[in-house]
Design an enzyme around this catalytic site. Structure first.
Site, PDB file in Angstrom:
ATOM      1  N   SER A 223       2.347   1.678  -6.316  1.00 46.27           N
ATOM      2  CA  SER A 223       0.819   1.711  -5.478  1.00 46.27           C
ATOM      3  C   SER A 223       0.845   2.840  -4.858  1.00 46.27           C
ATOM      4  CB  SER A 223       0.488   0.126  -4.783  1.00 46.27           C
ATOM      5  OG  SER A 223       1.753   0.219  -3.922  1.00 46.27           O
ATOM      6  N   ASP A 466      -1.903  -3.700   6.809  1.00 49.88           N
ATOM      7  CA  ASP A 466      -1.099  -2.896   5.763  1.00 49.88           C
ATOM      8  C   ASP A 466      -0.846  -1.514   6.508  1.00 49.88           C
ATOM      9  OD1 ASP A 466      -0.357  -1.204   3.636  1.00 49.88           O
ATOM     10  OD2 ASP A 466      -2.314  -1.566   2.425  1.00 49.88           O
ATOM     11  N   HIS A 469       0.316   1.761   2.843  1.00 49.90           N
ATOM     12  CA  HIS A 469      -0.709   2.436   2.055  1.00 49.90           C
ATOM     13  C   HIS A 469      -1.534   3.375   3.011  1.00 49.90           C
ATOM     14  CE1 HIS A 469       0.493  -0.797  -0.515  1.00 49.90           C
ATOM     15  NE2 HIS A 469       0.520   0.135  -1.495  1.00 49.90           N
TER      16      HIS A 469
END
Ligand SMILES: *[C@@H]1O[C@H](CO)[C@@H](O)[C@H](O)[C@H]1NC(C)=O
Ligand SMILES: *[C@@H]1O[C@H](CO)[C@@H](O)[C@H](O)[C@H]1NC(C)=O
Ligand SMILES: *[C@@H]1O[C@H](CO)[C@@H](O)[C@H](O)[C@H]1NC(C)=O
Ligand SMILES: *[C@@H]1O[C@H](CO)[C@@H](O)[C@H](O)[C@H]1NC(C)=O
Ligand SMILES: *[C@@H]1O[C@H](CO)[C@@H](O)[C@H](O)[C@H]1NC(C)=O
Ligand SMILES: *[C@@H]1O[C@H](CO)[C@@H](O)[C@H](O)[C@H]1NC(C)=O
Ligand SMILES: *[C@@H]1O[C@H](CO)[C@@H](O)[C@H](O)[C@H]1NC(C)=O
Length: 499
Positions: A223, A466, A469
């Protein structure tokens, strides 16, 4: 034969910087339609799964200083296959998996074997990249990747101009990276990477498209590879709107086309590069662990190499879970397991081995273009503080860290070294100069302020941050600044030197 992997300590000297930085990643694209919502749902719910997995695995809360030395998983896009027993119900409350279309990519996914993977061989020392010019054989192909400026060394300085694009000018910006929409402090937007020895110019979409006219570029990885891909789509869409031309059933393979420049941009999903299959529990359900076959490659990406002009590989985050290493059909050890009769080879070794496998696969790819140039984008860490995904971890800083706040003894730094050494190794063993490094590790270690944190749509995932990312726009855009410089240096090929 000896199934004894290289010990991480065999590469203990700190190598000179020989990397470059660049990377890419992507995910779903927001297209204001139902597919998008489902995809968002899927992705966010996967974060949830991982959060649960990891919050129970990580060793208590993390002190602020240690934050920079750790890094957990990456979310997966495939929710259904990554659950541990007992968690299915929680997930089902959150989502209805949108996996209606089942269309296996490969009709016959037989795996390529890596004949001479040599477990016992030590990593070679990095080669000085400037002294080893090819003797002419490689330059028939015309491309030599040499780093003219060390873009890995530098510092973040204020940039009043802000980013090249905003959430209003990038139609493909994924909602779960649209941090501004969900209230993130904009402070993280006004910085640029000032390299020590040279200038890293502001990204020019026109220049990039000019450089890659008629070419095919793929970001291959997890990702975070997609995160770079999404960044590049946003950056380039300032000059030309891309067309979405291919998406597989699981959104793991994606292709965009910039028609006016005949530039093809692809994402290819692979967690491990090698062949990895989920470990099943007693009831035959997949657990969070994988069996990684170090001597077999995942053909999902290798089968797509032919035709590429540029490949950007990366990886690392999937090795922070409990995984098992296989070789020659035998389980030879593990990473992060606590089983007395199994050797734990450690994350760094495992990441080194898959980097080697990936680079060798590319070097050996017979159907690939002879001019294929490959960059390895080095590892980037998460910045969870006082916890992890679902255990209250957060990342709410509003400016980059100071140099003294990051540790160059962290695992992230070791992973960077292993990855860059493997690039040096493949250059040496193959004599090919078509491999380079995009070294973004240090730059990103400093950007504790660049993650979504809690700033995404809470309808799908409650109470999670998160911190792995990167927001768009955000510091991840710098990976493409570096990629542009590297591509510009090799394209068009410099005229042959008269010797
Ligand atoms: C594998 O490693 C052994 C021990 O380091 C070495 O002697 C041998 O030449 C290596 N083989 C290959 C194919 O690299
Ligand atoms: C874009 O970001 C601004 C904050 O900078 C926010 O108010 C707005 O809702 C966002 N718009 C979209 C379409 O994401
Ligand atoms: C576009 O680029 C591809 C390679 O990516 C090439 O095969 C094709 O001929 C090009 N098309 C045109 C119209 O130039
Ligand atoms: C290859 O891709 C298919 C479809 O996405 C997936 O089901 C399969 O697990 C992948 N294979 C590996 C080894 O990852
Ligand atoms: C390790 O020990 C467990 C329990 O004793 C056993 O089931 C397993 O097969 C052993 N694994 C290996 C690789 O010997
Ligand atoms: C959110 O997570 C934190 C840390 O695990 C916990 O203390 C808190 O109760 C949670 N809040 C909600 C609303 O679940
Ligand atoms: C970050 O969050 C922590 C915990 O909620 C809080 O104590 C701290 O004040 C916050 N810092 C900033 C800069 O918002």
């Amino acid at each position: 034969m000896a199934p004894v992997p290289t010990s991480p300590s065999s590469s203990s000297t700190v190598s000179p910087r020989l990397l470059h930085s660049n990377s890419s990643e992507w995910n779903a694209v927001v297209q204001r339609n139902i597919k998008t919502s489902l995809l968002l749902l899927l992705v966010l719910s996967t974060i949830f799964v991982f959060s649960v997995l990891y919050s129970s695995r990580r060793l208590g809360s993390t002190a602020a200083e240690e934050v920079l030395t750790q890094s957990p998983l990456v979310w997966d896009l495939d929710v259904s296959s990554r659950l541990v027993p007992g968690e299915e119900e929680q997930i089902d409350e959150l989502i209805v998996p949108a996996e209606s279309k089942v269309a296996p990519e490969q009709s016959s996914p037989s795996d390529i074997s890596l004949p001479s993977a040599n477990l016992s061989s030590a990593p070679t020392a990095p080669t000085p990249s400037t002294s080893a010019e090819g003797t002419g054989d490689q330059s028939v192909v015309g491309v030599q990747v040499e780093e003219r400026c060390d873009m890995s060394a530098g510092k973040w300085v204020r940039e009043p101009k802000g980013p090249v694009y905003t959430n209003l000018t990038c139609p493909t910006l994924p909602d779960f990276k649209n941090c501004q929409k969900y209230g993130k402090d904009p402070g993280h937007l006004f910085w640029r990477w000032q390299t020590d020895g040279c200038d890293l110019p502001r990204f020019s979409p026109e220049r990039f498209l000019d450089v890659v006219r008629g070419k095919r570029l793929a970001f291959i990885g997890d990702s975070l590879a997609r995160n770079q891909m999404e960044s590049l789509l946003c950056l380039l869409s300032q000059a030309e709107t891309p067309t979405d031309v291919y998406r597989d059933a699981f959104d793991k393979f994606r292709t965009w086309h910039f028609a006016a420049h005949n530039f093809t941009l692809m994402a290819m999903w692979t967690e491990f590069y090698a062949h990895g299959v989920p470990v099943l529990d007693a009831e035959g359900k997949p657990t969070a662990s994988f069996d990684i076959h170090l001597d077999r490659l995942n053909t999902n990406w290798t089968s797509r190499l032919p035709g590429l002009d540029y490949a950007v590989i990366s990886g690392g985050n999937w090795f922070f879970r409990v995984n098992y290493l296989w070789e020659g059909g035998r389980r030879v050890g593990c990473v992060n397991c606590r089983e007395a009769n199994l050797t734990d080879f450690g994350i760094v070794h495992a990441v080194r081995r898959v980097a080697r496998a990936a680079l060798e696969a590319i070097a050996r790819c017979r159907d690939c273009k002879g001019s294929l140039v490959t960059f390895l984008r080095t590892y980037t860490p998460d910045h969870f503080e006082h916890g992890s995904w679902f255990s209250g971890g957060y990342c709410n800083r509003t400016q980059p860290l100071e140099e003294g706040e990051i540790s160059l003894e962290s695992i992230g730094w070791e992973l960077r070294r292993a990855q860059s050494e493997e690039v040096a190794r493949v250059r040496e063993t193959t004599g090919s100069r078509r491999f380079g490094v995009l070294d973004v590790t240090k730059a990103m270690m400093l950007r504790a302020d660049g993650h979504p944190g809690k700033h995404y749509d809470k309808r799908w995932v409650r109470n999670a941050s998160d911190c792995l990312h990167w927001c768009l726009p955000g510091p991840v855009d710098m990976w493409n600044d570096v990629l542009l410089q590297r591509l510009a240096q090799i394209s068009p090929p410099p005229p042959p030197l008269v010797r």
